[in-house]
Design a protein around this motif. Structure first.
Motif, short mmCIF file in Angstrom:
data_model
loop_
_atom_site.label_atom_id
_atom_site.label_comp_id
_atom_site.label_asym_id
_atom_site.label_seq_id
_atom_site.Cartn_x
_atom_site.Cartn_y
_atom_site.Cartn_z
N THR A 102 97.49 27.70 20.93
CA THR A 102 96.06 27.25 20.58
C THR A 102 95.65 25.99 21.33
OG1 THR A 102 96.03 28.32 18.30
CG2 THR A 102 94.53 26.56 18.80
N LEU A 103 94.87 26.07 22.00
CA LEU A 103 94.34 24.69 22.60
C LEU A 103 92.84 24.41 22.41
CD1 LEU A 103 95.30 25.93 26.42
CD2 LEU A 103 96.54 24.28 24.98
N THR A 104 92.89 23.11 21.96
CA THR A 104 91.35 22.88 21.15
C THR A 104 90.53 21.90 21.95
OG1 THR A 104 92.06 21.09 20.09
CG2 THR A 104 92.52 23.14 18.91
N PHE A 105 89.19 21.76 21.78
CA PHE A 105 88.34 20.75 22.24
C PHE A 105 87.57 20.12 21.15
CE2 PHE A 105 88.78 24.31 25.33
CZ PHE A 105 89.03 23.68 26.60
N ARG A 106 87.16 19.15 21.38
CA ARG A 106 86.35 18.15 20.34
C ARG A 106 84.99 19.12 20.10
NH1 ARG A 106 88.43 13.59 19.14
NH2 ARG A 106 89.63 12.24 20.79
N PHE A 141 88.84 33.02 24.01
CA PHE A 141 88.08 32.10 23.68
C PHE A 141 87.60 32.47 22.12
CE2 PHE A 141 87.37 31.44 28.14
CZ PHE A 141 87.66 30.28 28.36
N GLU A 142 87.46 31.16 21.33
CA GLU A 142 87.04 31.58 19.85
C GLU A 142 86.02 30.31 19.74
OE1 GLU A 142 88.24 31.85 15.03
OE2 GLU A 142 89.69 31.24 16.54
N SER A 143 84.99 30.46 19.18
CA SER A 143 83.88 29.35 18.94
C SER A 143 83.12 29.31 17.53
CB SER A 143 82.92 29.35 20.12
OG SER A 143 82.36 28.22 19.88
N PRO A 144 83.91 29.38 16.33
CA PRO A 144 83.06 29.23 15.36
C PRO A 144 82.20 28.29 14.83
CG PRO A 144 85.21 28.47 14.85
CD PRO A 144 85.07 28.87 16.22
N HIS A 155 87.72 26.64 21.03
CA HIS A 155 88.90 26.76 21.30
C HIS A 155 89.64 27.64 22.05
CE1 HIS A 155 88.51 27.68 17.19
NE2 HIS A 155 89.58 28.34 17.44
N ILE A 156 90.70 27.90 22.61
CA ILE A 156 91.40 28.96 23.28
C ILE A 156 92.49 29.51 22.66
CG2 ILE A 156 92.14 29.92 25.60
CD1 ILE A 156 90.95 27.40 26.87
N VAL A 212 97.07 20.25 20.05
CA VAL A 212 97.49 21.85 20.64
C VAL A 212 98.59 22.34 19.57
CG1 VAL A 212 97.00 21.20 23.15
CG2 VAL A 212 99.46 20.73 21.97
N ASP A 213 98.72 23.53 19.52
CA ASP A 213 99.63 24.12 18.59
C ASP A 213 100.50 25.12 19.49
OD1 ASP A 213 100.86 24.45 15.96
OD2 ASP A 213 99.64 26.25 15.61
#
Length: 330
Positions: A102-106, A141-144, A155-156, A212-213
């Motif tokens: 999992t790759l995140t963005f602010r 992509f996921e964007s809740p 995030h991806i 990241v995870d």
């Protein structure tokens, strides 16, 4: 920018939210999407005419608009996505070599196509780094929508086949930010955390991020079916703002419109590397006999799809359905 001056005189139940979304989509040029969502929400049927000129049989099936924000298409889309990904991709991968990253963005207050393109560019750059030694896989992509602060959590999620990866330097807490990217005392090469931080700081349009995870799938699931389900639960999510939301109607519609405007023409699920040609790029939810369904009247296996849909016992063309969004075509 869309005009969100929708009627607030009614309580914002799911039907009111959906009808208000139709209006905003129609005003902003999404005519076909609004019309098709309207037909889908009214349990329309799609017709396929038998290819035999001497046969008058028509096969009717439930119509689905395929729209990501449509509340009626979620379960059907989930089933189609699972079948496609599992059969064509995940079932062929080696479970002990599967990684889920999992790759995140602010969080951000605005969700746009430009931000989505920038996020995709970040992932493309990461795949060119030495730390990324994965052979291939699927990314999505996921964007809740975070109602409490009115922000999008883009995030991806990535399911890959390859060797184990270090998300960060050894013996440091999760979320550690490397001060010297690529210069660890414990190992010569950079870790995934510092690589992601450096990439997101260089790509214009996304805020810097270092969270990241990485999970090894053999520790989480026991077979490839469970692995496909693991990633599927993230791929089929869309903002759940039609019901059980404390937001006022205007804010719900604005968020749903932003999500649709950003993702309506985007490929949210993409294969890459050695999996790139294993999956169809698009899975339609519309019925497609594909020469496997024989006409019950004459046995013909060729079909042609009708224009428009059958709704409330009446056949409607798409130009007629446009008027149901509240705005005529003229």
């Amino acid at each position: 920018m869309a005009d969100f001056s929708v009627d607030l005189s009614s309580e914002p139940d799911s039907d009111v939210v959906l009808n208000s979304l139709f209006e905003v989509m129609a005003r902003t040029g999404h005519w076909n999407a609004a019309s098709r969502m309207y037909a889908c929400s009214r349990d329309a049927e799609l017709g396929f005419d038998c290819g035999n000129d001497d046969c008058d049989h028509t096969h009717w099936t439930d119509y689905h608009c395929d729209n990501r924000v449509c509340p009626n298409c979620g379960e059907v889309q989930a089933a189609q996505t699972f079948n496609n990904l599992h059969e064509r991709v995940v079932s062929r991968l080696d479970l002990p070599k599967l990684r889920f990253t999992t790759l995140t963005f602010r969080n951000t207050g605005d969700l746009t196509e430009e931000r989505l393109d920038a996020a995709r560019e970040c992932f493309h750059r990461l795949r060119r780094r030495d730390i990324w030694r994965q052979n291939g896989g699927i990314y999505a992509f996921e964007s809740p929508y975070q109602e409490e602060d009115g922000a999008w959590n883009l995030h991806i999620h990535v399911l890959t086949e390859g060797p184990r990866m270090r998300s960060g330097p050894d013996e440091v807490p999760y979320g550690y930010t490397c001060k010297n990217p690529g210069s660890h005392d414990l190992e010569e090469e950079e870790c995934l955390i510092c690589a992601w931080k450096e990439i997101t700081s260089r790509v214009e349009g996304v805020p810097e991020s270092f969270v990241v995870d990485v999970q090894n799938m053999e520790d989480e699931v026991s077979n490839n079916v469970e692995a496909a389900n693991y990633i599927l639960k993230y791929l089929t999510k869309s903002p759940d703002l039609f019901e059980d939301s404390d937001l006022p109607l205007r804010e719900r519609v604005k968020a749903l419109w932003q999500y649709h405007d950003t993702f309506h023409d985007a490929n949210m699920v993409q294969t890459f590397g050695h999996c790139h040609h294993s999956s169809d790029h698009a899975v339609s939810l519309r019925w497609n006999p594909d020469y496997e369904f024989e006409c019950p009247e004459c046995g013909e296996s060729d079909w042609s799809m009708r224009d428009g849909v059958l709704m409330h016992g009446c056949r409607h063309h798409w130009w007629e359905l446009k008027s149901y969004t509240g705005y005529g075509v003229g």
